[in-house]
Structure formats: C-alpha cells, structure tokens
Design an enzyme around this catalytic site. Sequence first.
Site, short mmCIF file in Angstrom:
data_model
loop_
_atom_site.label_atom_id
_atom_site.label_comp_id
_atom_site.label_asym_id
_atom_site.label_seq_id
_atom_site.Cartn_x
_atom_site.Cartn_y
_atom_site.Cartn_z
N ASN A 1 0.87 -1.18 0.00
CA ASN A 1 0.00 0.00 0.00
C ASN A 1 0.91 1.22 0.00
O ASN A 1 1.51 1.56 1.02
CB ASN A 1 -0.90 -0.02 1.25
CG ASN A 1 -1.74 1.24 1.36
OD1 ASN A 1 -1.77 2.06 0.42
ND2 ASN A 1 -2.41 1.41 2.49
N TRP A 2 0.98 1.87 -1.14
CA TRP A 2 1.89 3.02 -1.27
C TRP A 2 1.30 4.31 -0.72
O TRP A 2 1.96 5.36 -0.73
CB TRP A 2 2.27 3.22 -2.75
CG TRP A 2 3.29 2.25 -3.25
CD1 TRP A 2 3.99 1.33 -2.51
CD2 TRP A 2 3.76 2.12 -4.60
NE1 TRP A 2 4.84 0.62 -3.32
CE2 TRP A 2 4.74 1.10 -4.61
CE3 TRP A 2 3.44 2.76 -5.79
CZ2 TRP A 2 5.39 0.71 -5.78
CZ3 TRP A 2 4.11 2.37 -6.95
CH2 TRP A 2 5.06 1.36 -6.94
N LYS A 3 0.04 4.26 -0.28
CA LYS A 3 -0.60 5.46 0.27
C LYS A 3 -0.39 6.64 -0.69
O LYS A 3 -0.38 6.44 -1.90
CB LYS A 3 -0.09 5.74 1.69
CG LYS A 3 -0.19 4.46 2.55
CD LYS A 3 -0.02 4.68 4.01
CE LYS A 3 -0.16 3.33 4.74
NZ LYS A 3 -0.15 3.42 6.17
N HIS B 1 -9.59 1.04 4.68
CA HIS B 1 -8.31 1.26 5.36
C HIS B 1 -8.54 2.21 6.53
O HIS B 1 -9.34 3.15 6.43
CB HIS B 1 -7.27 1.84 4.39
CG HIS B 1 -5.90 1.84 4.98
ND1 HIS B 1 -5.48 2.82 5.85
CD2 HIS B 1 -4.87 0.97 4.85
CE1 HIS B 1 -4.24 2.54 6.23
NE2 HIS B 1 -3.85 1.43 5.64
N GLU C 1 -6.98 4.65 7.63
CA GLU C 1 -6.81 6.08 7.31
C GLU C 1 -8.05 6.62 6.64
O GLU C 1 -8.43 7.78 6.84
CB GLU C 1 -5.55 6.27 6.44
CG GLU C 1 -4.29 6.11 7.28
CD GLU C 1 -3.10 5.55 6.54
OE1 GLU C 1 -3.08 5.59 5.30
OE2 GLU C 1 -2.16 5.06 7.22
N GLU D 1 -5.35 -4.88 10.33
CA GLU D 1 -4.36 -3.83 10.57
C GLU D 1 -4.72 -3.09 11.85
O GLU D 1 -5.53 -2.16 11.84
CB GLU D 1 -4.35 -2.84 9.40
CG GLU D 1 -4.02 -3.47 8.07
CD GLU D 1 -3.42 -2.44 7.10
OE1 GLU D 1 -2.31 -2.69 6.64
OE2 GLU D 1 -4.06 -1.41 6.85
N GLY E 1 2.26 2.59 10.83
CA GLY E 1 3.18 3.72 10.69
C GLY E 1 3.83 4.14 11.99
O GLY E 1 4.46 5.20 12.06
N SER F 1 3.47 -1.89 10.40
CA SER F 1 4.91 -1.90 10.67
C SER F 1 5.60 -3.21 10.29
O SER F 1 6.55 -3.63 10.97
CB SER F 1 5.18 -1.55 12.15
OG SER F 1 4.70 -0.24 12.43
N GLY G 1 2.98 -1.06 4.33
CA GLY G 1 3.00 0.37 4.02
C GLY G 1 4.42 0.85 3.77
O GLY G 1 5.01 0.62 2.72
N GLY G 2 5.02 1.48 4.78
CA GLY G 2 6.34 2.11 4.65
C GLY G 2 7.40 1.24 3.98
O GLY G 2 8.12 1.69 3.08
P1 13P Z 1 3.01 0.62 7.77
O1 13P Z 1 3.57 -0.69 7.21
O2 13P Z 1 3.76 1.81 7.28
O3 13P Z 1 2.85 0.55 9.25
O4 13P Z 1 1.53 0.78 7.14
C1 13P Z 1 0.65 -0.28 7.22
C2 13P Z 1 -0.54 0.02 6.38
O5 13P Z 1 -1.29 0.93 6.67
C3 13P Z 1 -0.74 -0.79 5.17
O6 13P Z 1 -2.00 -0.59 4.64
#
Ligand code: 13P
Length: 252
Positions: A9-11, A95, A97, A164, A170, A206, A227-228
């Site tokens: 997930n590149w956000k 998600h 967010e 999640e 994050g 994470s 994510g990251g």
């Molecule tokens: P991180 O891996 O950066 O914690 O993000 C997780 C995420 O929100 C994947 O959708």
Amino acid sequence: MRQRIIAANWKMYKNPQETRSFCESLRKLLPIHMEKNIFIFPQSICIETLKVALASTNIKVGAQNCYFENEGAFTGEVSPQTLFHMGCSSVLVGHSERRQLFGETNESCQKKILKAQENKLIPMYCVGETLEERKSNKTFEVLETQIQEGLKDADLKKLIIAYEPVWAIGTGEVATPDIAQEAHEFIRNTLKRLGNDDVALLYGGSVKPENAGLLAAKADIDGFLVGGASLKADSFSEICKTNLTRPVDAAR
Ligand code: 13P
C-alpha cells in the site's frame, strides 16, 4: 489451500517517475515465480503508469479506494468499473486512514465491497482496532462488527481481509506474532460462522523484513499488507521472499 499474498500500500507516495524506477528495481530483485501473489496499490493517478511498468510481469495492480457507484455526478470519486477497465484486480476498502480521516464507515465499506465484486475487483477489506479499543478490551467486538456489517451480502469467496491494528500502522510498533495470530484466529472463526473460512488473511502494521518471518510462521497469517517498507524495492522484495517460501499448510 489458502493463497499466500503480499501487498504494497503506497498510500499518497510515489509519482509516475518514482513508480517506474521502483518497478525496474523490483524486477531485478524478485524471482518471476513469486510475482503472481503480489499486489501493488498505488495512488489512483499512477495506476496506468504502474500497469505499463509491470506489463510483462504477473504482479497485480489495485486501487486504494473506490466509490460505490459505477458512474454519475460524483466529483472527485473513483469508479470501480473504470478501475476494472484499467486492468485493476483489487481495491482496498476500509483502510483505517480512510475510516479515520475521510469518514468511511462499515456501511459505506459494505456498499463498496458489493460494487467492487460486481465489477470483478477483489476487495481487500481492512479491519482493526484502535489503541483505545484494545486497552478497553473491545478488540474482538470491534472486529466482529466490522466483519458482520462490512461483509453483509458479500461473496466471501472473492475477498481478501487485512487485519491492521491501528496502533501498529506507521508507528514502528508491530503487533507481536501472538497478538496478530490471536486476532487472525478470531477473524477466521467469525468468517467460518458466516460460511467461508478459506479467505486469505493478511497482517498489516509496521511489517519489515526483520519481523516478517516470525509473523508469517503463524497458522492464520497468510501474508502482509505493507505500508512504509513497501516503498523501497529492496525491503519489499525481502518481505516477499520471507513469506512466499513457505506454504501455508506447513505452519498449521
Ligand atoms: P506501515 O507498514 O507503514 O505501518 O503501514 C501499514 C498500512 O497501513 C498498510 O496498509
């Protein structure tokens, strides 16, 4: 046997140029046989670029969100029908967010899931509790409600779920393998009651090359939504390799 899946997930990161150079690097790092279990979710405006950059691979492309109508006067929204026509295989729904910053609810998620499935997109439905909910022992209650309400009338055979925990996203604070497994087992049992427990359950929050192995060894963790660590081709490919080397049934 349940599918092993690793998703990025590149956000709201990566422009078209960065998208292309990521793909160039990833193709050098990832053996071809691993490609088919991988999904990348870029910003919607980079979907076309990503499709072109991955054209000769089996890596799947998805969107981070869609609306629950195919077309109409909905300025700024993303059509699931158009996503399918652009070659998307999947769409993230719910998600945290989107739930926290953009007012997504279980009800809107349910509408999106149905519409995505109608358009042959596999919804990757995200669920998870906040720190406050976990501290007040509401984790299972929250997960059950998100699943019951979000998946009402959905086809459980055409679905992926990502657990999640919001407190692990994050923050660098990953759920321990036991905490993640406990939640996954609960989700699996809830899905069983609804009629299909053969759904791929991904963990997100994470995930890094250093912690992926122990998480992946748990019986009900079928893959990751990253994510990251998915923003760099080397860390993402390391996570893909950790997880895909072991068939799910070997851990049971
Ligand atoms: P991180 O891996 O950066 O914690 O993000 C997780 C995420 O929100 C994947 O959708």
